[in-house]
Scaffold this motif. Structure first.
Motif, PDB file in Angstrom:
ATOM      1  N   LYS A 161     -37.426  35.424  35.276  1.00  0.00           N
ATOM      2  CA  LYS A 161     -37.613  34.376  34.220  1.00  0.00           C
ATOM      3  C   LYS A 161     -37.082  33.070  34.888  1.00  0.00           C
ATOM      4  O   LYS A 161     -37.361  32.113  34.624  1.00  0.00           O
ATOM      5  N   GLU A 162     -35.809  33.320  35.234  1.00  0.00           N
ATOM      6  CA  GLU A 162     -34.967  31.910  35.824  1.00  0.00           C
ATOM      7  C   GLU A 162     -35.972  31.448  37.009  1.00  0.00           C
ATOM      8  O   GLU A 162     -35.836  30.208  37.088  1.00  0.00           O
ATOM      9  N   LYS A 163     -36.472  32.155  37.754  1.00  0.00           N
ATOM     10  CA  LYS A 163     -37.111  31.896  39.119  1.00  0.00           C
ATOM     11  C   LYS A 163     -38.659  30.825  38.534  1.00  0.00           C
ATOM     12  O   LYS A 163     -38.605  29.748  38.963  1.00  0.00           O
ATOM     13  N   LYS A 164     -39.082  31.564  37.526  1.00  0.00           N
ATOM     14  CA  LYS A 164     -40.186  30.742  36.860  1.00  0.00           C
ATOM     15  C   LYS A 164     -39.920  29.605  36.159  1.00  0.00           C
ATOM     16  O   LYS A 164     -40.720  28.559  36.293  1.00  0.00           O
ATOM     17  N   SER A 165     -38.830  29.602  35.544  1.00  0.00           N
ATOM     18  CA  SER A 165     -37.971  28.245  34.792  1.00  0.00           C
ATOM     19  C   SER A 165     -37.708  27.347  35.994  1.00  0.00           C
ATOM     20  O   SER A 165     -38.017  26.271  35.792  1.00  0.00           O
ATOM     21  N   SER A 166     -37.142  27.725  37.073  1.00  0.00           N
ATOM     22  CA  SER A 166     -36.935  26.853  37.962  1.00  0.00           C
ATOM     23  C   SER A 166     -37.727  26.176  38.795  1.00  0.00           C
ATOM     24  O   SER A 166     -38.111  24.913  39.098  1.00  0.00           O
ATOM     25  N   SER A 167     -38.952  26.822  38.799  1.00  0.00           N
ATOM     26  CA  SER A 167     -39.925  26.415  39.677  1.00  0.00           C
ATOM     27  C   SER A 167     -40.949  25.483  38.683  1.00  0.00           C
ATOM     28  O   SER A 167     -41.531  24.548  39.647  1.00  0.00           O
ATOM     29  N   LYS A 168     -40.966  25.727  37.644  1.00  0.00           N
ATOM     30  CA  LYS A 168     -41.491  24.808  36.647  1.00  0.00           C
ATOM     31  C   LYS A 168     -40.848  23.409  36.406  1.00  0.00           C
ATOM     32  O   LYS A 168     -41.546  22.287  36.412  1.00  0.00           O
ATOM     33  N   ASN A 169     -39.581  23.569  36.738  1.00  0.00           N
ATOM     34  CA  ASN A 169     -38.800  22.314  36.629  1.00  0.00           C
ATOM     35  C   ASN A 169     -38.572  21.386  37.846  1.00  0.00           C
ATOM     36  O   ASN A 169     -38.038  20.341  37.852  1.00  0.00           O
TER      37      ASN A 169
END
Length: 150
Positions: A139-147
């Motif tokens: 979840k953290e990886k997906k959030s950081s890649s979106k940002n």
């Protein structure tokens, strides 16, 4: 329900289950603190630290159980859950392998388990914590890649 929503629900479920386990075992130990400490005093390698452990372990279990419900600390609490269960499991293996006397310091229903069952039980709880950690990391990886700006 979205794929992301399922992951969050699994993390919440694992947090709930770990909370129930840690609160149950902590309360059981604290309700019978004298017995818990006496059992620790009879355990190989731990007897010199029985007093500290008899208070420290239930306190740590309750702290972890509480932290599981704060999103900011949830990953830390899952890592602590995994580590604590790993320490318990490692100690059981160590005592089974190298000691003649194997008293159980567990409380409640858990104390009625055989040692092999106890090892499987602990491994299952460790797996839940580990899966929760992986789900949160994804979840953290997906959030950081979106940002990130591309």
């Amino acid at each position: 329900m979205s794929y992301k929503g399922i992951h969050s629900k699994f993390v919440a479920l694992f947090s709930l289950l770990l909370t129930v386990l840690f609160v149950y075992t902590a309360v059981s130990k604290l309700n019978h603190l004298n017995i818990f400490q006496l059992r620790l005093e009879r355990m190989p390698y731990l007897s010199p630290y029985a007093s500290l452990i008899s208070w420290g372990v239930p306190f740590l279990e309750l702290v972890i159980a509480g932290l599981l419900w704060f999103p900011k600390y949830q990953k830390l609490a899952l890592c602590a859950s995994f580590t604590l269960m790993g320490l318990f499991t490692s100690y059981i293996i160590l005592v089974l392998r190298y000691s003649d006397s194997i008293p159980c310091s567990c409380g409640g229903v858990i104390s009625s388990m055989g040692w092999e069952t106890h090892l499987v039980f602990n491994a299952c709880w460790m797996a839940l914590a580990l899966i929760g950690i992986v789900l949160l990391e994804n979840k953290e990886k997906k959030s950081s890649s979106k940002n990130t700006v591309q």
